[in-house]
Write a protein that holds these residues in place. Structure first.
Motif, PDB file in Angstrom:
ATOM      1  N   VAL A  88      -3.822   5.819  -9.372  1.00  0.00           N
ATOM      2  CA  VAL A  88      -3.448   4.398  -9.355  1.00  0.00           C
ATOM      3  C   VAL A  88      -2.272   4.178  -8.407  1.00  0.00           C
ATOM      4  N   ALA A  89      -1.252   5.029  -8.528  1.00  0.00           N
ATOM      5  CA  ALA A  89      -0.072   4.897  -7.668  1.00  0.00           C
ATOM      6  C   ALA A  89      -0.443   5.051  -6.199  1.00  0.00           C
TER       7      ALA A  89
ATOM      8  N   VAL B 226      -1.350   2.421  -0.754  1.00  0.00           N
ATOM      9  CA  VAL B 226      -2.222   2.079   0.380  1.00  0.00           C
ATOM     10  C   VAL B 226      -2.507   0.579   0.408  1.00  0.00           C
ATOM     11  N   GLY B 227      -2.818   0.013  -0.737  1.00  0.00           N
ATOM     12  CA  GLY B 227      -3.148  -1.404  -0.796  1.00  0.00           C
ATOM     13  C   GLY B 227      -1.992  -2.313  -0.427  1.00  0.00           C
ATOM     14  N   PHE B 228      -0.757  -1.848  -0.629  1.00  0.00           N
ATOM     15  CA  PHE B 228       0.424  -2.643  -0.299  1.00  0.00           C
ATOM     16  C   PHE B 228       0.693  -2.665   1.201  1.00  0.00           C
ATOM     17  N   GLY B 229      -0.009  -1.808   1.950  1.00  0.00           N
ATOM     18  CA  GLY B 229       0.209  -1.720   3.393  1.00  0.00           C
ATOM     19  C   GLY B 229      -0.689  -2.645   4.182  1.00  0.00           C
ATOM     20  N   LYS B 230      -0.922  -2.273   5.430  1.00  0.00           N
ATOM     21  CA  LYS B 230      -1.754  -3.094   6.313  1.00  0.00           C
ATOM     22  C   LYS B 230      -3.214  -3.036   5.876  1.00  0.00           C
TER      23      LYS B 230
ATOM     24  N   PHE C 226      -7.895   5.151  -8.391  1.00  0.00           N
ATOM     25  CA  PHE C 226      -7.593   4.782  -7.001  1.00  0.00           C
ATOM     26  C   PHE C 226      -8.115   3.381  -6.692  1.00  0.00           C
ATOM     27  N   ALA C 227      -9.309   3.058  -7.166  1.00  0.00           N
ATOM     28  CA  ALA C 227      -9.856   1.714  -6.934  1.00  0.00           C
ATOM     29  C   ALA C 227      -8.987   0.651  -7.589  1.00  0.00           C
ATOM     30  N   LEU C 228      -8.535   0.927  -8.810  1.00  0.00           N
ATOM     31  CA  LEU C 228      -7.655  -0.010  -9.490  1.00  0.00           C
ATOM     32  C   LEU C 228      -6.358  -0.196  -8.712  1.00  0.00           C
TER      33      LEU C 228
END
Length: 462
Positions: free
Chosen positions: A189-190, A195-199, A231-233
């Protein structure tokens, strides 16, 4: 611990000669996210980070990032703990060099944060398996981290090779490290949040890799739902966070992608990649070594190390995506830096899982030859930039001495009643925040003149 410190120290030594290079291109507007505090802070009325494109009579001329705002928020967080600000006094001698170090160093620290997990694990391996063969394979990682792309990107005040390497590198560490079963879901999750917080480019690349691993897991009936589900979450949460902070910037980034693709529609992709061969051949080499180390054991790796396979796929997706885009940017292909670091994390897992690798003398000798030749090429390319006093980051090959002299003259002139508006590199404002300036990009300068009509007769170009 001492070995880890040695590895970090070697990386620092390869960057020290370039930390004092004057800021060029867009480096100044990104350095401002860390150094500009208080009234200087590049924030709009809603507190959203924006690019410092110019200033006029004390008023900041800001522009939207048009990217996912997460990486810029990270830089603003870093600003709160970074002990240096624009208003701090500088030494009378070498003031520009001192400010350059202050501007570049925080971005290098972000880079080190992203590769620390890689270095720590390999230091542990070298202690647990004291064999020259393992030291050779560890040297390949040092080679990857001292390539022209890695050295230049790590000290460039920009997003991809600093915040990008930090977010993608930490995510890769979380995905490739060995965790107790009870922590695997939460570490995944972390990793996804980072990754999601990036570009969006990184998010899309890792999402594509996740889909491939999910399909392979279903095909081979692998029980790794904790990691894949976590990871998806995390990707969803990270994306929601950066979107929620600035929906406008998040959506504008897709328009910017279309704009870049349209501008690069007539670019010969192969020709561009060949122009960048000194930067990109090491990336391709690491990707190929990673693939060769894992290709024969894909089913086993999907079962035992799905996070490493996601990381490997994400590295390939980032590299291929930017290669297909054909965007030149400022001439320095920093966009590939997260792919290089992610490939090293995956390669580490794949190599450590190879049977009896420590006894393969011929393989180790080949690796040693590659290491020696690769390091010689690295230091030859980097050393050339040092001896010629040229930029090894933005606008590679740009002579730095004339810019230093020009900035020094402008700073000296600012001590008197100077009403000029300097059309120059955005770094000028980092050295002289009281000077009126506008970034040298023609479209930016034209917008600046329309916003401040009285500036037209005062513009001074190099």
């Amino acid at each position: 611990m001492l070995l880890f410190a040695l590895f970090v120290g070697l990386l620092v030594l390869t960057r020290v000669p370039f930390l004092s290079n004057v800021l060029v291109g867009e480096e100044g507007m990104h350095a401002a996210f860390v150094l500009a505090k208080g009234s200087y802070a590049p924030l709009n009325e809603q507190g959203i980070p924006q690019l410092m494109l110019g200033s006029f009579e004390g008023e900041a001329f800001l522009g939207a990032t048009q990217h996912s705002i997460g990486p810029y928020v990270v830089l603003r967080w870093l600003s709160t703990v970074w002990p240096v600000a624009l208003g701090d006094p500088l030494p009378l001698s070498d003031a520009l060099a001192a400010r350059s170090v202050q501007a570049r160093l925080p971005f290098f620290l972000l880079y080190l944060l992203g590769v620390a997990g890689l270095l720590w694990r390999w230091a542990t391996v070298c202690i647990e398996r004291p064999s020259w063969r393992w030291w050779v394979f560890g040297g390949l990682f040092f080679y990857g981290l001292t390539t022209p792309l890695a050295v230049g990107g790590s000290i460039q005040p920009q997003i991809d090779a600093s915040v990008g390497v930090a977010l993608v590198g930490l995510a890769a560490w979380l995905l490739t490290a060995t965790w107790p079963p009870g922590l695997q879901f939460w570490t995944a999750v972390a990793a996804g949040v980072l990754v999601g917080f990036g570009k969006q480019e990184w998010t899309l690349a890792f999402a594509a890799a996740w889909v491939v691993v999910l399909l392979l897991s279903k095909l081979w009936r692998c029980a790794n739902g904790n990691i894949l589900g976590g990871f998806a979450l995390g990707l969803g949460v990270g994306t929601a966070l950066t979107y929620g902070l600035s929906p406008t910037d998040y959506l504008a980034s897709f328009n910017l992608m279309d704009h870049f693709l349209s501008k690069s529609s007539d670019v010969n992709r192969l020709e561009l990649l060949l122009q960048w061969r000194s930067y990109l051949l090491p990336v391709l080499l690491m990707l190929l070594l990673m693939t060769m180390a894992g290709i024969g054991r894909i089913p086993e790796l999907v079962r035992q190390s799905p996070g490493a396979v996601i990381t490997a796929g994400g590295a390939w997706a980032i590299a291929l995506g930017f290669a297909a885009a054909g965007w030149r940017g400022d001439g320095f292909p920093r966009y590939y830096a997260p792919a290089l670091v992610a490939s090293l994390y995956a390669l580490q897992v794949f190599v450590l899982g190879l049977p009896d690798l420590g006894r393969r003398r011929n393989t180790a000798l080949i690796g040693l030859a590659v290491l020696v030749v690769g390091l010689a090429i690295n230091f030859g390319v980097i050393g050339d930039g040092l001896s010629r006093k040229e930029s090894i980051t933005s606008i590679p090959g740009l002579r730095l001495k004339p810019i230093n002299r020009r900035f020094e003259q402008i700073i000296q002139g600012s001590a008197v009643d100077d009403r000029s508006v300097y059309v120059d590199h955005s770094g000028l404002w980092v050295y002289a925040p009281e000077v009126d300036f506008v970034h040298e990009d023609p479209s930016v300068a034209a917008t600046y003149e329309s916003v401040y009509p009285s500036s037209s007769g005062r513009l001074v170009r190099p």
